[in-house]
Design a protein around this motif. Structure first.
Motif, PDB file in Angstrom:
ATOM      1  N   HIS A 289       0.802  -1.222   0.000  1.00 40.47           N
ATOM      2  CA  HIS A 289       0.000   0.000   0.000  1.00 40.47           C
ATOM      3  C   HIS A 289       0.837   1.275   0.000  1.00 40.47           C
ATOM      4  O   HIS A 289       0.285   2.378  -0.059  1.00 40.47           O
ATOM      5  N   LEU A 290       2.157   1.149   0.088  1.00 41.53           N
ATOM      6  CA  LEU A 290       3.001   2.337   0.046  1.00 41.53           C
ATOM      7  C   LEU A 290       2.865   2.988  -1.337  1.00 41.53           C
ATOM      8  O   LEU A 290       3.029   2.336  -2.365  1.00 41.53           O
ATOM      9  N   GLY A 291       2.565   4.293  -1.343  1.00 40.37           N
ATOM     10  CA  GLY A 291       2.357   4.987  -2.610  1.00 40.37           C
ATOM     11  C   GLY A 291       0.948   4.825  -3.145  1.00 40.37           C
ATOM     12  O   GLY A 291       0.725   4.946  -4.352  1.00 40.37           O
ATOM     13  N   THR A 292      -0.029   4.557  -2.255  1.00 43.37           N
ATOM     14  CA  THR A 292      -1.430   4.450  -2.676  1.00 43.37           C
ATOM     15  C   THR A 292      -2.285   5.422  -1.864  1.00 43.37           C
ATOM     16  O   THR A 292      -1.940   5.785  -0.748  1.00 43.37           O
ATOM     17  N   GLN A 293      -3.420   5.811  -2.424  1.00 42.33           N
ATOM     18  CA  GLN A 293      -4.225   6.870  -1.809  1.00 42.33           C
ATOM     19  C   GLN A 293      -5.628   6.459  -1.404  1.00 42.33           C
ATOM     20  O   GLN A 293      -6.353   7.253  -0.802  1.00 42.33           O
ATOM     21  N   GLY A 294      -6.054   5.240  -1.746  1.00 46.75           N
ATOM     22  CA  GLY A 294      -7.373   4.808  -1.319  1.00 46.75           C
ATOM     23  C   GLY A 294      -8.489   5.416  -2.140  1.00 46.75           C
ATOM     24  O   GLY A 294      -8.357   5.644  -3.340  1.00 46.75           O
ATOM     25  N   ASP A 295      -9.604   5.715  -1.467  1.00 51.29           N
ATOM     26  CA  ASP A 295     -10.753   6.254  -2.194  1.00 51.29           C
ATOM     27  C   ASP A 295     -11.449   7.296  -1.327  1.00 51.29           C
ATOM     28  O   ASP A 295     -10.809   7.960  -0.518  1.00 51.29           O
ATOM     29  N   GLY A 296     -12.766   7.436  -1.467  1.00 56.27           N
ATOM     30  CA  GLY A 296     -13.510   8.410  -0.657  1.00 56.27           C
ATOM     31  C   GLY A 296     -13.104   9.829  -0.968  1.00 56.27           C
ATOM     32  O   GLY A 296     -13.034  10.247  -2.126  1.00 56.27           O
ATOM     33  N   ASN A 297     -12.804  10.600   0.081  1.00 60.96           N
ATOM     34  CA  ASN A 297     -12.484  12.019  -0.104  1.00 60.96           C
ATOM     35  C   ASN A 297     -10.993  12.277  -0.294  1.00 60.96           C
ATOM     36  O   ASN A 297     -10.554  13.420  -0.292  1.00 60.96           O
ATOM     37  N   HIS A 298     -10.206  11.232  -0.458  1.00 62.67           N
ATOM     38  CA  HIS A 298      -8.766  11.405  -0.659  1.00 62.67           C
ATOM     39  C   HIS A 298      -8.497  11.911  -2.071  1.00 62.67           C
ATOM     40  O   HIS A 298      -9.215  11.577  -3.010  1.00 62.67           O
ATOM     41  N   PHE A 299      -7.442  12.701  -2.220  1.00 62.13           N
ATOM     42  CA  PHE A 299      -7.224  13.358  -3.510  1.00 62.13           C
ATOM     43  C   PHE A 299      -5.750  13.665  -3.742  1.00 62.13           C
ATOM     44  O   PHE A 299      -4.920  13.612  -2.831  1.00 62.13           O
ATOM     45  N   LEU A 300      -5.445  14.009  -4.989  1.00 63.93           N
ATOM     46  CA  LEU A 300      -4.166  14.600  -5.364  1.00 63.93           C
ATOM     47  C   LEU A 300      -4.505  15.884  -6.114  1.00 63.93           C
ATOM     48  O   LEU A 300      -5.164  15.837  -7.156  1.00 63.93           O
ATOM     49  N   TYR A 301      -4.085  17.012  -5.580  1.00 67.55           N
ATOM     50  CA  TYR A 301      -4.530  18.343  -6.015  1.00 67.55           C
ATOM     51  C   TYR A 301      -3.328  19.134  -6.517  1.00 67.55           C
ATOM     52  O   TYR A 301      -2.245  19.092  -5.907  1.00 67.55           O
ATOM     53  N   VAL A 302      -3.502  19.841  -7.614  1.00 71.90           N
ATOM     54  CA  VAL A 302      -2.460  20.719  -8.150  1.00 71.90           C
ATOM     55  C   VAL A 302      -3.030  22.121  -8.288  1.00 71.90           C
ATOM     56  O   VAL A 302      -4.142  22.305  -8.806  1.00 71.90           O
ATOM     57  N   GLY A 303      -2.280  23.096  -7.785  1.00 75.79           N
ATOM     58  CA  GLY A 303      -2.734  24.482  -7.874  1.00 75.79           C
ATOM     59  C   GLY A 303      -1.560  25.433  -7.844  1.00 75.79           C
ATOM     60  O   GLY A 303      -0.397  25.023  -7.925  1.00 75.79           O
ATOM     61  N   THR A 304      -1.880  26.711  -7.724  1.00 70.10           N
ATOM     62  CA  THR A 304      -0.826  27.732  -7.687  1.00 70.10           C
ATOM     63  C   THR A 304      -0.981  28.601  -6.450  1.00 70.10           C
ATOM     64  O   THR A 304      -2.100  28.926  -6.032  1.00 70.10           O
ATOM     65  N   SER A 305       0.155  28.982  -5.884  1.00 75.98           N
ATOM     66  CA  SER A 305       0.166  29.808  -4.684  1.00 75.98           C
ATOM     67  C   SER A 305      -0.316  31.223  -4.996  1.00 75.98           C
ATOM     68  O   SER A 305       0.143  31.854  -5.953  1.00 75.98           O
ATOM     69  N   ARG A 306      -1.243  31.703  -4.191  1.00 75.02           N
ATOM     70  CA  ARG A 306      -1.688  33.096  -4.310  1.00 75.02           C
ATOM     71  C   ARG A 306      -0.534  34.058  -4.088  1.00 75.02           C
ATOM     72  O   ARG A 306      -0.443  35.095  -4.756  1.00 75.02           O
ATOM     73  N   ASN A 307       0.371  33.728  -3.190  1.00 70.53           N
ATOM     74  CA  ASN A 307       1.455  34.647  -2.820  1.00 70.53           C
ATOM     75  C   ASN A 307       2.586  34.676  -3.834  1.00 70.53           C
ATOM     76  O   ASN A 307       3.175  35.731  -4.078  1.00 70.53           O
ATOM     77  N   THR A 308       2.914  33.514  -4.413  1.00 76.86           N
ATOM     78  CA  THR A 308       4.110  33.450  -5.263  1.00 76.86           C
ATOM     79  C   THR A 308       3.843  33.046  -6.699  1.00 76.86           C
ATOM     80  O   THR A 308       4.704  33.230  -7.566  1.00 76.86           O
ATOM     81  N   GLY A 309       2.697  32.454  -6.976  1.00 74.57           N
ATOM     82  CA  GLY A 309       2.422  31.939  -8.311  1.00 74.57           C
ATOM     83  C   GLY A 309       3.063  30.592  -8.583  1.00 74.57           C
ATOM     84  O   GLY A 309       2.918  30.037  -9.681  1.00 74.57           O
ATOM     85  N   ASP A 310       3.783  30.044  -7.610  1.00 69.68           N
ATOM     86  CA  ASP A 310       4.429  28.741  -7.797  1.00 69.68           C
ATOM     87  C   ASP A 310       3.383  27.635  -7.910  1.00 69.68           C
ATOM     88  O   ASP A 310       2.286  27.717  -7.340  1.00 69.68           O
ATOM     89  N   THR A 311       3.749  26.593  -8.638  1.00 73.01           N
ATOM     90  CA  THR A 311       2.886  25.421  -8.754  1.00 73.01           C
ATOM     91  C   THR A 311       3.090  24.511  -7.544  1.00 73.01           C
ATOM     92  O   THR A 311       4.226  24.214  -7.163  1.00 73.01           O
TER      93      THR A 311
END
Length: 477
Positions: A193-215
């Motif tokens: 199970h190492l490197g697994t995320q399951g189901d339900g409300n678990h997620f992998l999210y990508v976004g950008t910082s409001r302060n720096t614009g970094d990913t």
């Protein structure tokens, strides 16, 4: 000769200890004051009754609609029952509070403080559910999400042998040395199970910082089968103690005395599972960064489903984010509070107050159960709901099956949660990670083996019925 009946006549409660005690008493012909003195050293401690009145708890939550008020009323009722548990000394609920079981069960968004006691039911099976953040700098968010989709693993089970990450030797050694973790089943979970995320409300999210614009990459998941197996063992042990020392306590609030041998071993097991869970996040983040050839600018994490210790006090946080640094020995940055896939993730800091007990919310929470939410959307197709609620973001389901119980409308209003964080002085937002997109498991159970097996069994039954009907028809002809 002294018998068990004689001990019962002395007002003692029968139990496994009777056999050994009677052997000793009769071997040494104990009687009178000598007998009573011996019994005082071996008889079980008196049963601990429920508290006459519930310990007061702090409510950091308010309602704007009847549905929200009904949710709070249920949570309040549950907390009142829970707060009569003999070990409990303080409690609080957060703006994301929602029911998580029958009355008396700690709600999501609940904090319960117990003295010299660990309550496995109050951290639940998803031990150390947590979030990790990695700042990847000025990199294309789509390339991060694309790489993540190829590397991560959602749904049941674990990774195939050729895709497994290496289990650190330190973690494996700790598991083998702990009676709660050293089963072959738990060790297999730790590897698969190492490197697994399951189901339900678990997620992998990508976004950008409001302060720096970094990913920024954020993952959300817990300890998978490793934690679930420990939870099962912990509940069994707690139940044995409950039957012996506090049978009036609700089974889901049973506890392991922290100063017992079992309590010390269970506490150590929790810390090992915490290490494993952090590694579970870390191997995914490092693999994604390596695939992209990016340099990590910043990384931090926090759990929000765990037991935290301060001396003889054990803080059980069921979906609550620790603010106080005493709870996190490896704190390196602000705390992470996700809301929903279409909203920014909050990065917060805060202080311990009388009302927050050192915690903030862990997310947006729910006003309705998954089933009730799905029922409320009857008449709308999954595709229409998905298009409407994920407009403007790159939302993906790992199994390509839309799960409407994880769309934004399934959760409490994000703006209300942010407003209540400020209203109750729970934390200060220092940055926001604005959404590009995310990956969640999706409704994988549509194709689950158990469901296919059930359908196949039903099809076979119908085929037999049809065959019998045909035979009956031929016989009539």
């Amino acid at each position: 000769m002294v018998t068990g009946k004689d001990l019962l006549n002395l007002g003692l409660k029968s139990g496994k200890w009777f056999k050994q005690a009677l052997e000793h008493i009769n071997a040494y012909s104990l009687e009178g004051e000598t007998l009573r003195a011996y019994l005082d050293t071996v008889k079980p401690a008196p049963e601990i009754p429920l508290l006459e009145k519930p310990v007061p708890f702090y409510e950091n939550i308010s309602a704007d609609t009847p549905v929200e008020q009904a949710n709070i009323d249920y949570v309040r009722q549950s907390m009142h029952q829970l707060m009569r548990t003999p070990t409990v000394v303080a409690g609080a609920i957060m703006p994301d509070a929602c029911p998580a079981g029958p009355p008396g069960t700690i709600p999501v968004g609940g904090i319960v403080v117990a003295r010299n006691a660990i309550h496995p039911g109050m951290h639940s099976a998803d031990i150390c559910c947590s979030v990790m953040l990695t700042n990847l700098g000025k990199v294309n968010p789509k390339s991060v999400l694309d790489a993540a989709q190829q590397i991560t693993h959602f749904g049941p089970g674990g990774r195939s042998p050729e895709r497994q990450f290496a289990l650190p030797a330190e973690i494996e050694a700790e598991m083998q040395a702990n009676p709660f973790l050293n089963s072959l089943r738990s060790l297999n979970f730790a590897r698969e199970h190492l490197g697994t995320q399951g189901d339900g409300n678990h997620f992998l999210y990508v976004g950008t910082s409001r302060n720096t614009g970094d990913t920024v990459l954020v993952s959300h998941h817990g300890s998978r089968g490793v934690g679930a197996a420990l939870y099962t063992q912990g509940m069994k042990m707690a139940e044995r103690f409950r039957q012996a020392i506090s049978p009036d306590t609700d089974p889901h609030n049973a506890w392991i005395p922290s100063q017992s041998t079992e309590g010390e071993q269970y506490w150590a097991a929790l810390q090992t599972v915490r290490k494993w869970t952090k590694q579970n996040h870390l191997c995914l983040h490092e693999a994604i960064g390596s695939e992209l050839g990016t340099v990590v600018q910043q990384r931090f994490w926090n759990e929000h489903n765990f037991v935290f210790r301060d001396g003889d006090l054990f803080y059980h946080a069921k979906g609550a984010t620790p603010l106080d640094s005493k709870f996190m020995p490896d704190i390196t940055g602000p705390r992470i509070i996700p809301l929903n896939m279409a909203q920014p993730i909050l990065l917060v800091e805060g202080n311990t107050t009388e009302t927050n007990l050192g915690f903030a919310p862990h997310g947006a929470g729910r006003n309705l159960s998954r089933t009730r939410h799905k029922f409320s959307k009857l008449g709308q197709t999954n595709e229409d709901l998905f298009a409407e609620e994920t407009h403007g973001i790159d939302a993906r389901f790992y199994f390509n099956r839309i799960d409407i119980s994880e769309l934004p409308s399934a959760y409490k209003d994000a703006e209300d949660v942010k407003r209540q964080i400020a209203q109750f002085n729970l934390a200060t937002t220092v940055d926001e990670i604005r959404p590009y997109g995310c990956i969640m498991a999706g409704d994988w159970e549509q194709d689950a083996p158990w469901r296919k097996k059930k359908l196949a069994k039903e099809a076979a039954r119908l085929a037999v019925d049809d065959s019998q009907a045909d035979n009956s028809s031929l016989q009539q002809e």
